[in-house]
Design a protein around this motif. Structure first.
Motif: not given
Length: 221
Positions: A113-123, A130-131, A180-193
């Motif tokens: 859940d915490r990781l999901d929240g971090i990825v949501a903040q990335m998105e 995309g700072s 910039p969207e590539e960064i949350p996309r990569q982490h969303r994939a990691l979270l799914s794995a």
């Protein structure tokens, strides 16, 4: 020295104030590799006495963000692709593959859940423009949460030793992403794995993600 430094520091924790400002100025590129950090100049500009300034510079040197040369004093350290390729990425692979395996086996709901929240903040950050600094902070938080959950105190200690340099190359390499969207996309994939619990798949995903920064697009300077 950059002109954007505030003219005075708050009375509380002056060392932390100047330390945080210098870290951010280095991350933002206001202070560039090779720029000198002169105690008397920093002290005069900030209103912080030279003692806390000196201590802050010493901490930055321990973090690898500053180097000190005989007769030249302290200056901002650069980060080379060779360092990323031969030092930082190999260390990350050792400690993070272990941590990702541990988390994949246990899948603690509060961590996911915490990781999901971090990825949501990335998105959100990516959608807002995309700072690189904001995305780097969230990137670091994502990986540190997994390493901490891995339960190996020494791995976390090693990570925190290299983390300022890792963050520096996250910021440096941000423009090499397609968007910039590539960064949350990569982490969303990691979270799914991680949610899948397939340990081998998680290790492959983590390895591929960490080795992203070894591509030819990254400058070898």
């Amino acid at each position: 020295m950059t002109s954007s430094m505030p003219t005075s520091a708050p009375p509380a924790s002056r060392r932390e104030w100047i330390l945080n400002w210098l870290r951010q100025a280095i991350a933002d590129g206001e202070l560039k590799p090779g720029d000198r950090l002169v105690e008397r100049e920093l002290s005069a500009r900030s209103g912080v006495s030279r003692g806390p300034v000196r201590e802050a510079i010493m901490i930055l040197e321990q973090e690898g963000l500053v180097v000190t040369h005989p007769y030249r004093g302290a200056e901002v350290a650069g980060i080379t692709q060779r360092e990323v390729r031969e030092v930082l990425v190999p260390i990350r692979l050792i400690i993070e593959r272990f941590a990702f395996r541990e988390v994949a086996e246990t899948r603690p709901p509060e961590l996911l859940d915490r990781l999901d929240g971090i990825v949501a903040q990335m998105e959100d950050a990516a959608a807002a423009g995309g700072s690189a600094e904001r995305l780097a902070d969230l990137d670091v938080a994502f990986h540190e949460a997994i390493i901490a959950a891995g339960g190996h105190a020494q791995a976390l200690q090693i990570w925190r030793t290299i983390q300022p340099r890792v963050r520096a190359y996250f910021v440096r390499d941000a423009p090499s992403h397609a968007s910039p969207e590539e960064i949350p996309r990569q982490h969303r994939a990691l979270l799914s794995a991680l949610r899948s619990g397939e340990v081998e798949e998680v290790e492959r995903a983590a390895t591929g993600h960490i080795e992203t920064y070894l591509g030819p697009g990254s400058p070898d300077v």
